[in-house]
Write a protein that holds these residues in place. Sequence first.
Motif, PDB file in Angstrom:
ATOM      1  N   GLY A   1       0.714  -1.216  -0.085  1.00 50.00           N
ATOM      2  CA  GLY A   1      -0.092   0.038   0.026  1.00 50.00           C
ATOM      3  C   GLY A   1       0.867   1.416  -0.098  1.00 50.00           C
ATOM      4  O   GLY A   1       0.464   2.270  -0.687  1.00 50.00           O
ATOM      5  N   TRP A   2       1.956   1.352   0.812  1.00 50.98           N
ATOM      6  CA  TRP A   2       3.014   2.388   0.713  1.00 50.98           C
ATOM      7  C   TRP A   2       3.442   2.445  -0.578  1.00 50.98           C
ATOM      8  O   TRP A   2       3.692   3.911  -0.993  1.00 50.98           O
ATOM      9  CB  TRP A   2       3.891   2.178   2.060  1.00 50.98           C
ATOM     10  N   LEU A   3       4.066   1.669  -1.154  1.00 54.35           N
ATOM     11  CA  LEU A   3       4.700   1.570  -2.336  1.00 54.35           C
ATOM     12  C   LEU A   3       3.840   2.119  -3.554  1.00 54.35           C
ATOM     13  O   LEU A   3       4.320   2.908  -4.429  1.00 54.35           O
ATOM     14  CB  LEU A   3       5.456   0.276  -2.809  1.00 54.35           C
ATOM     15  N   ALA A   4       2.457   1.629  -3.585  1.00 53.53           N
ATOM     16  CA  ALA A   4       1.689   1.819  -4.499  1.00 53.53           C
ATOM     17  C   ALA A   4       0.927   3.331  -4.267  1.00 53.53           C
ATOM     18  O   ALA A   4      -0.069   3.523  -5.036  1.00 53.53           O
ATOM     19  CB  ALA A   4       0.706   0.698  -4.588  1.00 53.53           C
ATOM     20  N   GLY A   5       1.295   3.872  -3.045  1.00 49.46           N
ATOM     21  CA  GLY A   5       0.503   5.186  -2.887  1.00 49.46           C
ATOM     22  C   GLY A   5      -0.905   5.078  -2.176  1.00 49.46           C
ATOM     23  O   GLY A   5      -1.630   6.114  -2.406  1.00 49.46           O
ATOM     24  N   ARG A   6      -1.218   3.877  -1.940  1.00 47.47           N
ATOM     25  CA  ARG A   6      -2.483   3.705  -1.065  1.00 47.47           C
ATOM     26  C   ARG A   6      -2.606   3.784   0.374  1.00 47.47           C
ATOM     27  O   ARG A   6      -3.515   3.751   1.038  1.00 47.47           O
ATOM     28  CB  ARG A   6      -2.977   2.316  -1.334  1.00 47.47           C
ATOM     29  N   ARG A   7      -1.338   3.775   1.019  1.00 46.33           N
ATOM     30  CA  ARG A   7      -1.098   3.845   2.429  1.00 46.33           C
ATOM     31  C   ARG A   7       0.025   4.952   2.771  1.00 46.33           C
ATOM     32  O   ARG A   7       0.723   5.128   1.916  1.00 46.33           O
ATOM     33  CB  ARG A   7      -0.744   2.438   3.221  1.00 46.33           C
ATOM     34  N   ASP A   8      -0.205   5.519   4.058  1.00 48.51           N
ATOM     35  CA  ASP A   8       0.762   6.582   4.502  1.00 48.51           C
ATOM     36  C   ASP A   8       1.944   5.964   5.102  1.00 48.51           C
ATOM     37  O   ASP A   8       2.856   6.583   5.490  1.00 48.51           O
ATOM     38  CB  ASP A   8       0.034   7.654   5.116  1.00 48.51           C
ATOM     39  N   GLY A   9       1.911   4.705   5.240  1.00 44.34           N
ATOM     40  CA  GLY A   9       3.104   3.990   6.042  1.00 44.34           C
ATOM     41  C   GLY A   9       2.968   3.982   7.577  1.00 44.34           C
ATOM     42  O   GLY A   9       3.933   3.876   8.201  1.00 44.34           O
ATOM     43  N   THR A  10       2.188   4.555   7.949  1.00 41.31           N
ATOM     44  CA  THR A  10       2.171   4.883   9.704  1.00 41.31           C
ATOM     45  C   THR A  10       2.178   3.407  10.318  1.00 41.31           C
ATOM     46  O   THR A  10       2.496   3.596  11.395  1.00 41.31           O
ATOM     47  CB  THR A  10       1.110   5.505  10.033  1.00 41.31           C
ATOM     48  N   ALA A  11       1.741   2.591   9.545  1.00 37.05           N
ATOM     49  CA  ALA A  11       1.862   1.132  10.337  1.00 37.05           C
ATOM     50  C   ALA A  11       2.930   0.489  10.004  1.00 37.05           C
ATOM     51  O   ALA A  11       2.863  -0.803  10.460  1.00 37.05           O
ATOM     52  CB  ALA A  11       0.383   0.247   9.763  1.00 37.05           C
ATOM     53  N   LEU A  12       3.929   1.039   9.278  1.00 35.96           N
ATOM     54  CA  LEU A  12       5.262   0.328   9.056  1.00 35.96           C
ATOM     55  C   LEU A  12       6.076   0.683  10.195  1.00 35.96           C
ATOM     56  O   LEU A  12       6.082   1.783  10.890  1.00 35.96           O
ATOM     57  CB  LEU A  12       5.845   0.783   7.761  1.00 35.96           C
ATOM     58  N   THR A  13       7.307  -0.181  10.390  1.00 36.02           N
ATOM     59  CA  THR A  13       8.182  -0.027  11.410  1.00 36.02           C
ATOM     60  C   THR A  13       9.606   0.378  10.721  1.00 36.02           C
ATOM     61  O   THR A  13       9.911  -0.043   9.892  1.00 36.02           O
ATOM     62  CB  THR A  13       8.376  -1.187  12.318  1.00 36.02           C
TER      63      THR A  13
END
Length: 228
Positions: A204-216
């Motif tokens: 999702g982050w790589l594809a622009g669908r998520r903001d990455g806040t759930a990533l560490t």
Amino acid sequence: MIDHVRDLEAVREATERLLSAAAALDNAAVAAPSRLPGWSRGHLLAHIARNADALVNVLEGRPMYPDAATRDTDIGRDAPRPLAVQLADVRDSGDRFLRAGAAPADWTRVVTLRNGVTDVAARVPFRRLVEVELHHVDLGLGRTLEDLPEEFTGREIDFLAQRFSGHAEVPPLALSTPDGRRWRTGREEGTPFSVTGPAPELMGWLAGRRDGTALTLPAGALPVLPPL
């Protein structure tokens, strides 16, 4: 190994799934905003249909789109159509793509996609599958990135990591999932910036669908990725 026949069948199944979900809408819901900023659901359905025709062009040796302006104009023109027209167009254009994919061809040949990107023809069915699956999520009908098959998610991360690999605007990145899958992307020089999280979040982050806040990440903020 790429199996374009298997991917074509996955495209057929994903298209039917999207059409079944979208059939529950009405004309007002089609005109409502999608999850993509600035686009209604009608814009998305129009894009899905026109993308099928564009990939037929690719498979048959023509430019994917005449130019960027024509692509955008066609989507804007078709976006306001009633639901029944939208669904018929998605189905008919999808069938045209499947027929083009079923034609005898050299699947090892190199084809040209949008913005001059080249790839082997055998990857085109998966590129279509990505369009259908991600835009089904973008329609906001209850399907999420977590609902996508694990194999699909991993393959799309593979593709996106490859697309960003060596990109001057992307710092060196070491991506990983809790189950041990790893990818390297971004610039080659420098110490890789470690980013870890569930595969749907990474995709999702790589594809622009998520903001990455759930990533560490060990420290700092996630880099801003350029548009593909």
